[in-house]
Design an enzyme around this catalytic site. Structure first.
Site, short mmCIF file in Angstrom:
data_model
loop_
_atom_site.label_atom_id
_atom_site.label_comp_id
_atom_site.label_asym_id
_atom_site.label_seq_id
_atom_site.Cartn_x
_atom_site.Cartn_y
_atom_site.Cartn_z
N ASP A 90 0.85 -1.20 0.00
CA ASP A 90 0.00 0.00 0.00
C ASP A 90 0.88 1.24 0.00
O ASP A 90 2.05 1.19 0.37
CB ASP A 90 -0.97 0.02 1.20
N GLU A 110 0.08 -0.84 5.92
CA GLU A 110 1.16 -0.27 6.73
C GLU A 110 0.98 1.22 6.91
O GLU A 110 1.18 1.76 7.99
CB GLU A 110 2.53 -0.56 6.10
N1 BES Z 1 8.74 3.11 5.50
C1 BES Z 1 8.15 4.06 6.37
C2 BES Z 1 8.91 4.23 7.67
C3 BES Z 1 10.33 4.72 7.53
C4 BES Z 1 10.71 5.56 6.51
C5 BES Z 1 11.26 4.31 8.43
C6 BES Z 1 12.03 5.99 6.39
C7 BES Z 1 12.55 4.76 8.34
C8 BES Z 1 12.95 5.59 7.30
C9 BES Z 1 6.71 3.62 6.65
O1 BES Z 1 6.03 3.26 5.49
C10 BES Z 1 5.95 4.77 7.25
O2 BES Z 1 5.74 5.72 6.56
N2 BES Z 1 5.53 4.64 8.50
C11 BES Z 1 4.65 5.56 9.11
C12 BES Z 1 3.99 4.86 10.25
C13 BES Z 1 2.54 5.14 10.44
C14 BES Z 1 1.71 5.27 9.23
C15 BES Z 1 1.92 4.29 11.50
C16 BES Z 1 5.41 6.77 9.61
O3 BES Z 1 6.59 6.67 10.01
O4 BES Z 1 4.82 7.85 9.61
MN MN Z 2 7.14 2.00 4.32
MN MN Z 3 5.38 5.16 4.49
#
Ligand code: BES
Ligand code: MN
Ligand code: MN
Length: 465
Positions: free
Chosen positions: A88, A158
């Site tokens: 997603d 996610e």
């Molecule tokens: N892949 C990201 C998280 C990420 C990006 C970790 C770059 C380290 C470096 C993930 O898809 C994301 O965007 N997570 C969200 C979490 C939320 C939607 C619960 C975030 O970090 O905002």
């Molecule tokens: Mn991600």
């Molecule tokens: Mn993300």
């Protein structure tokens, strides 16, 4: 192993075309209007796994978006690696800021990607990185040299909190049994400085509503005499940080694990160019908690940020109105030992306590997530470090990152295994922003690195070679 690497070199063009197909599907999990596309993306991932030679591939329905599962069993004496990722993506808006369509992938050169980068929503986060895993396993199976059992679990929620994946893991813990979880959904420091992520921040996310008078009012007739909820909300939010940019919620820092002077000195040795950072973002100066470097502020310190704020008249022209309500969405990034439920409760109590009697406030919690730290003295970290060193020709350094992948803490709790966060993006790849892109170098380097991981992991589990 050379045969696998040769196979990869020969199939690069196809790898790109097949990823483009996936990137063309707008699998936006936040917007129910895209439910059909989300399902199409799940089917495409499943079909790609089948074509790669993975067995028992299924698209598992949930009360939310489907989870794609598949496995390849090599032998009972082999370690099992569970690959996790997500198909997603974030909504692409604001659309007008994209230089090409978010779901019309194209390759363009950039300063940091002189060999070209794939521009599309999800190219880096996380379709491109998921696809590297499918292609790496495909190459290893094609050459009969996969040395581990592999399970794939690719989810579609996610970006909206992984609610149903949590339930799926609890219900299928036996089926998901593994020795480690391999995830590519994070960044490296730069293409010249490989790194492995050993920490992620947690998250507490709340929405607030401030209500004043029982209806929108004429801002001339009533202005000055009745509390304006937008004005009040702005004052309340401003008071949540002090002049040192520390968060003022009582108890907020109580559980924060402070790093030792040595740990901080170590992490600040990571190559980081502040001038380039500012230039990339078009800012004259950085800003953050007093006493910490930019690297520290963005990774090992907790934060409080308004993600959106609205209320009153925001249409064209000027309408004189004193709004009845104001709203904001606020995220707090958390660091090890802070807990989202506790922080959300502290926020709620404090926010209610600072509201003047002229308004009412309501705080609604959204999803949250625990922070993560992964050890470096595990077979999986060692295998990832050796794999990266082999593929990049340079030893990777462990780094902590500021983003969140809340499900990682749940994996540890439910499946009892640690994850290894071997991502290949760059922080400047504009994930969640317009013009998200993923370097061709990064995409192909990922596909080359992953087979080494399996090789070194199997070797390490065999008593070390
Ligand atoms: N892949 C990201 C998280 C990420 C990006 C970790 C770059 C380290 C470096 C993930 O898809 C994301 O965007 N997570 C969200 C979490 C939320 C939607 C619960 C975030 O970090 O905002
Ligand atoms: Mn991600
Ligand atoms: Mn993300």
């Amino acid at each position: 192993m050379q045969a696998v690497q040769d196979f990869i070199q020969q199939n690069k063009k196809r790898y790109l075309e097949e990823l483009f197909e996936l990137l063309r599907i707008p699998s936006i999990s936040a917007d129910p209007a895209y439910k059909g596309d989300v399902e199409r993306a799940a089917e495409y991932v499943a079909e790609s796994l089948r074509k790669a030679g993975v067995d028992k591939v299924e698209v598992c329905p949930t009360a939310g978006n489907p989870i794609v599962y598949g496995e390849k069993f090599i032998g009972p004496d082999k370690p099992t690696v569970l690959v996790y990722g997500h198909y997603d993506v974030q909504p692409p808006d604001p659309l007008e800021l994209w230089e090409s369509g978010p779901f019309e992938p194209v390759v363009k050169k950039t300063e940091l990607h002189p060999d070209g980068a794939i521009f599309a929503r999800g190219s880096c986060d996380d379709k491109g990185q998921v696809f590297m895993h499918i292609k790496a396993v495909e190459a290893m199976l094609a050459k009969g040299s996969l040395p581990c059992n592999v399970k794939f679990m690719i989810e579609g929620e996610e970006e909206v909190g992984s609610e149903h994946l949590g339930i799926f893991c609890r219900q299928n813990a036996a089926k998901l049994a593994c020795d480690t979880i391999l995830i590519s959904d994070t960044s490296i420091l730069s293409n010249e400085h490989p790194s492995i992520t050993v920490g992620l921040r947690g998250l507490s996310y709340v929405e607030v509503e401030v209500t004043g008078p029982n209806r929108d009012l004429h801002s001339g007739v009533y202005g000055g005499a009745v509390a304006n909820p937008v004005n009040i909300l702005c004052r309340m939010i401003a008071s949540l940080q002090d002049e040192d940019n520390r968060i003022t919620i009582p108890g907020f820092y109580d559980d924060v694990l402070e790093l030792s002077t040595e740990e901080r000195a170590q992490m600040n040795k990571a190559p980081f160019d502040l001038e380039h950072y500012k230039k990339d973002l078009g800012i004259a100066e950085v800003r953050g908690e007093k006493g910490y470097t930019t690297l520290e502020r963005a990774t090992i310190r907790p934060t409080l940020d308004v993600n959106g704020i609205w209320g009153g008249y925001t249409g064209k022209g000027a309408k004189t109105v004193l709004p009845a309500k104001a709203f904001a969405k606020i995220s707090m990034r958390l660091v090890p030992n802070q807990h989202p439920d506790k922080i959300t409760a502290l926020f709620q109590k404090h926010f209610e306590s600072i509201a003047p009697p002229s308004v009412k406030v309501k705080v609604t919690p959204h999803h949250g997530g625990e922070p993560v730290v992964t050890p470096t003295d595990t077979p999986e970290y060692q295998a990832a470090a050796r794999a990266m060193a082999k593929a990049f020709g340079k030893q990777p350094i462990p780094t902590r990152e500021g983003g969140s992948i809340p499900i990682v803490a749940l994996f540890e709790e439910v499946l009892g295994v640690k994850s290894v966060l071997m991502g290949f993006g760059l922080d400047s790849d504009a994930i969640h922003s317009p013009n998200e892109h993923y370097g061709l170098f990064n995409y192909y380097k990922g596909i080359e690195t992953i087979p080494y991981f399996y090789q070194f992991y199997a070797d390490g589990k065999n008593g070390g070679m």
